[in-house]
Design an enzyme around this catalytic site. Structure first.
Site, short mmCIF file in Angstrom:
data_model
loop_
_atom_site.label_atom_id
_atom_site.label_comp_id
_atom_site.label_asym_id
_atom_site.label_seq_id
_atom_site.Cartn_x
_atom_site.Cartn_y
_atom_site.Cartn_z
N ASP A 176 0.90 -1.21 -0.06
CA ASP A 176 0.05 0.01 -0.04
C ASP A 176 1.05 1.31 -0.04
O ASP A 176 0.74 2.28 0.81
CB ASP A 176 -0.77 0.02 1.42
CG ASP A 176 -1.91 1.17 1.29
OD1 ASP A 176 -2.40 1.27 0.27
OD2 ASP A 176 -2.20 1.48 2.48
N ASN A 183 6.48 -7.43 7.14
CA ASN A 183 5.51 -7.03 7.54
C ASN A 183 4.12 -7.46 6.59
O ASN A 183 4.01 -7.58 5.72
CB ASN A 183 5.26 -5.37 6.98
CG ASN A 183 3.86 -4.54 7.29
OD1 ASN A 183 3.84 -4.24 8.25
ND2 ASN A 183 3.22 -4.29 6.17
N GLU A 184 3.16 -8.00 7.72
CA GLU A 184 2.06 -8.63 7.28
C GLU A 184 2.10 -9.85 6.10
O GLU A 184 1.30 -9.65 5.25
CB GLU A 184 1.16 -7.73 6.69
CG GLU A 184 0.72 -6.35 7.84
CD GLU A 184 -0.39 -5.57 7.57
OE1 GLU A 184 -0.82 -5.55 6.46
OE2 GLU A 184 -0.93 -5.15 8.35
N ASN A 238 -0.58 -5.34 13.85
CA ASN A 238 -1.10 -4.36 13.13
C ASN A 238 -2.56 -4.57 13.38
O ASN A 238 -2.95 -5.75 12.63
CB ASN A 238 -0.55 -4.37 11.52
CG ASN A 238 0.78 -3.90 11.57
OD1 ASN A 238 1.38 -3.81 12.43
ND2 ASN A 238 1.27 -4.10 10.27
N TYR A 292 -6.72 -3.12 13.03
CA TYR A 292 -7.90 -2.03 12.40
C TYR A 292 -8.93 -2.30 12.97
O TYR A 292 -10.03 -2.05 12.16
CB TYR A 292 -7.67 -1.97 10.89
CG TYR A 292 -6.25 -1.47 10.58
CD1 TYR A 292 -6.06 0.14 10.29
CD2 TYR A 292 -5.04 -2.06 10.32
CE1 TYR A 292 -4.74 0.59 10.16
CE2 TYR A 292 -3.91 -1.61 9.81
CZ TYR A 292 -3.94 -0.47 9.84
OH TYR A 292 -2.47 0.38 9.49
N TYR A 302 -10.93 -1.45 9.02
CA TYR A 302 -11.38 -2.50 8.19
C TYR A 302 -12.27 -3.59 8.89
O TYR A 302 -12.97 -4.26 8.20
CB TYR A 302 -10.07 -3.27 7.74
CG TYR A 302 -9.25 -2.51 6.89
CD1 TYR A 302 -9.38 -1.75 5.77
CD2 TYR A 302 -7.86 -2.13 7.35
CE1 TYR A 302 -8.81 -1.12 5.07
CE2 TYR A 302 -7.11 -1.28 6.67
CZ TYR A 302 -7.39 -0.75 5.37
OH TYR A 302 -6.70 0.03 4.75
N GLU A 334 0.45 -0.97 14.10
CA GLU A 334 -0.36 -0.04 13.02
C GLU A 334 -1.89 0.03 13.84
O GLU A 334 -2.25 -1.16 14.38
CB GLU A 334 -0.39 -0.82 11.55
CG GLU A 334 0.81 -0.70 10.94
CD GLU A 334 0.69 -0.93 9.43
OE1 GLU A 334 -0.65 -1.07 8.92
OE2 GLU A 334 1.47 -1.37 8.80
N TRP A 362 -0.76 4.00 12.80
CA TRP A 362 -0.41 4.25 11.43
C TRP A 362 -1.45 5.67 10.71
O TRP A 362 -2.45 5.51 10.96
CB TRP A 362 -1.07 3.07 10.62
CG TRP A 362 -0.78 2.85 9.30
CD1 TRP A 362 -1.69 3.10 8.12
CD2 TRP A 362 0.65 2.48 8.88
NE1 TRP A 362 -0.95 2.96 7.07
CE2 TRP A 362 0.74 2.62 7.30
CE3 TRP A 362 1.81 2.51 9.33
CZ2 TRP A 362 1.84 2.56 6.56
CZ3 TRP A 362 2.96 2.00 8.54
CH2 TRP A 362 2.91 2.04 7.04
N LYS A 422 -4.36 7.89 6.43
CA LYS A 422 -4.32 7.59 7.87
C LYS A 422 -3.29 8.54 8.55
O LYS A 422 -3.04 8.22 9.97
CB LYS A 422 -4.29 6.14 7.86
CG LYS A 422 -5.10 5.40 7.41
CD LYS A 422 -5.04 4.10 8.01
CE LYS A 422 -6.16 2.96 7.35
NZ LYS A 422 -5.92 2.85 5.77
#
Ligand code: GCB
Length: 604
Positions: free
Chosen positions: A166, A416-417, A471, A473, A477, A510, A555, A574
């Site tokens: 992203d 990361n992720e 992370n 949300y 999300y 995040e 984030w 964000k």
């Protein structure tokens, strides 16, 4: 092990470093014919291009801005006749891969867009004359490149980058370029590590050098007074009553290394070092033996016009904004940043989680949303994995070699992720962590940022981490606009982690909401400034309910550019600050919260 030097360029009695930043020549090479046609001997139809900068945002057409494929840079430079020893060109980075030529001759190749490229021109450069450097670069993404992505080729042959991540695929020579002269038998590298003994500190050092000239090491305080000295390529300096590098209260010594025993040394290298220790003990992160609660940001190297081009001015503003919020830490999401960021962090007393560009390890252009919804793409079950793994380990090695001596760097983030729920992922990351652990002389904590699908009962990789980075949300999300439901789901997950009794620190790397500075609404709606505030209030309540939570990196520090799509409004919004580095309303909320927390040395 790396057999060349990644030391940051310095000027002194034995070394000269000149920056080649400025206006270079530039040309796209969409058919990749340049090398065959001899472009390394001079570009046929160049335009001018600033260095350092991403090329993308200077252009006024989509085709040029979004260009994907080969592209060339070229410039000329003079090498003085009296330069003895070696002549090197050091690029802070070239995104994502490059072949470097000098006077038409290939010198080196490098894979990876966020770590230095060092070309040894000693045999190729003309002394007392003008030389040409040509760089054939390429910014295509694949499933064996870091970061991961794909290339889509349109029927007319145009290539488009399709990142599995992203942020915009900014490319070019985005960091400074240095022309370096150093002795043939030079100081190649050094490492420092520390132990504290009461008020004293022991500085354990090693120096890697070409040849076997004697080594002398001195430590100078901030006033330039010698406080310790030793002989030998390996040894220990005892610093009486050492002044420690503390979080947001940095103190830097100078380490001066010399080779040779003559009046004028054969080589000399000086660097600023900070004495501090790092340890994870139980659920605490300890700096100099005292627990620190991390607060700060996930960031990007990203700014108007410059793209990902390094600018001291932007870095300065970012540190001022971060200090104003009361932050003490940031993560170099999602790649190692220009070295100047770490130099500033060393001076300002900021902690850094240094991240390798292992992002997009999930086959989805919307992975930030898909992952949380449980989408599974079999990423680590494919034949590209061995090449990816080799590349991943190589970049971990270069990152640690480059950044290991910065006091600000207290932890390494190795991913990361990614997908983490299969035995394939477990095998893959076990190999990455094993390789990484052998490389850091300071044995700093290793971690990686886990997305929602890496749930307590499913994730097979958190076990590799010295502290666990999440992370999350919830409220964006997951159950966006339903903060009560989001909180319940969030707590349900945290309760599962708590029940595991892992006895390690957890850090939120995040959490956040897209927010437009133009939008206000009472009662709030998603995207409004009020919603960002309410979301954060809910998150803070959850963080504060679990004592193993030892940090919160929101984030993102600022809005940033991404690929286009229905999920992004000219980028990711964000930011706590706008892309121009002005505060959104929520920045004041963070300032209030973080300034009320102890900076370091005390429990939250
Ligand atoms: C994530 C990614 C980050 C994205 C962010 C978002 O999980 O790690 O790169 O920008 O979410 O805003 O969706």
């Amino acid at each position: 092990m790396l057999n060349h030097s990644l030391l940051y360029p310095v000027n002194n009695r034995c070394r000269t470093a000149r920056t080649l930043d400025g206006l270079w020549k530039f040309q796209f090479d969409p058919t990749g014919c340049g090398a065959a046609q001899g472009w390394q001997k001079g570009l046929p139809d160049p335009i001018s291009m600033p260095v350092p900068a991403s090329f993308s945002d200077f252009f006024t057409t989509r085709a040029e801005r979004d260009y994907c494929g080969d592209f060339w840079y070229e410039t000329e430079f003079f090498v003085p006749a009296d330069w003895q020893g070696r002549v090197l060109l050091r690029f802070g980075s070239i995104t994502h891969r490059a072949v470097v030529y000098c006077n038409g001759v290939e010198i080196t190749r490098h894979e990876g867009g966020f770590l230095p490229v060092v070309a040894d021109l000693t045999g190729a450069a003309v002394r007392g004359g003008v030389n040409r450097v040509s760089v054939q670069a390429n910014n295509e993404l694949s499933e064996s490149s870091l970061p991961c992505g794909a290339v889509k080729t349109l029927p007319n042959g145009t290539k488009l980058a399709k990142p599995y991540f992203d942020f915009y695929n900014y490319s070019g020579i985005q960091r400074s370029v240095w022309l370096v002269n150093c002795p043939a038998q030079a100081i190649e590298d050094y490492s420092v590590d520390y132990t504290l003994e009461g008020a004293d500190a022991l500085v354990h050092y090693t120096v890697r050098r070409g040849g076997d000239l004697p080594v002398r090491v001195r430590l100078l305080d901030a006033e330039g007074r010698e406080v310790a000295a030793a002989e030998g390529a390996e040894g220990t300096l005892r610093v009486a009553d050492a002044r420690l590098w503390q979080v947001r209260n940095a103190y830097l010594y100078t380490l001066a290394i010399t080779l040779g025993d003559g009046e004028i040394p054969a080589d000399e290298y000086t660097a600023r070092v900070g004495i501090r220790t790092v340890e994870v003990r139980g659920t605490k992160i300890l700096i100099n033996g005292a627990p620190v609660y991390l607060r700060g940001f996930g960031k990007h190297e990203d700014f108007d016009v410059l793209g990902r081009g390094f600018s001291w001015a932007v870095a300065k503003r970012d540190f001022e904004c971060m200090k104003w919020t009361g932050a003490n830490c940031f993560r170099t999401s999602h790649y190692p940043y220009a070295e100047e960021w770490y130099q500033m962090a060393d001076e300002e007393g900021f902690l850094i989680i240094d991240e390798v560009p292992a992002v997009g390890m999930m086959r989805s252009t919307h992975n930030f949303a898909d992952a949380g919804m449980g989408k599974y793409t079999y990423f680590f079950e494919t034949p590209t994995v061995p090449a990816l793994l080799a590349n991943h380990i190589a970049q971990v090695e270069e990152m640690i070699a480059r950044d290991k001596n910065h006091p600000s760097v207290f932890a390494w983030s190795l991913f990361n992720e990614p997908e983490t729920t299969s035995e394939y992922a477990q095998k893959y990351f076990t190999a990455v962590f094993e390789a990484a652990r052998a490389l850091d002389p300071q044995h700093r904590p290793m971690t990686g940022a886990l997305e929602k699908n890496s749930a307590p009962n499913k994730c097979r990789c958190y076990q590799l981490c010295d502290f666990i980075c999440l992370n999350r949300y919830y409220g964006w999300y997951i159950s966006g606009a339903e903060l009560e439901e989001a909180e319940a789901k969030f707590r349900a997950e945290m309760d599962q982690w708590a029940a595991k009794n892992l006895n390690v620190p957890f850090v939120f790397t995040e959490f956040g909401t897209d927010t437009l500075p133009t939008e206000h609404k009472l009662p709030s709606v998603m995207w409004s400034q009020e919603y960002q505030d309410e979301y954060m209030a809910m998150n803070f309540e959850v963080f504060d309910s679990y004592d193993f939570v030892q940090g919160e990196l929101v984030w993102n520090f600022a809005d940033f550019q991404t690929s286009e799509g229905i999920m992004r409004v000219n980028g990711n919004k964000k930011g706590i600050f706008t892309r121009q580095r002005q505060p959104k309303d929520v920045a004041f909320t963070f300032k209030r919260r973080w300034e009320a927390l102890p900076l370091a040395g005390e429990e939250k």
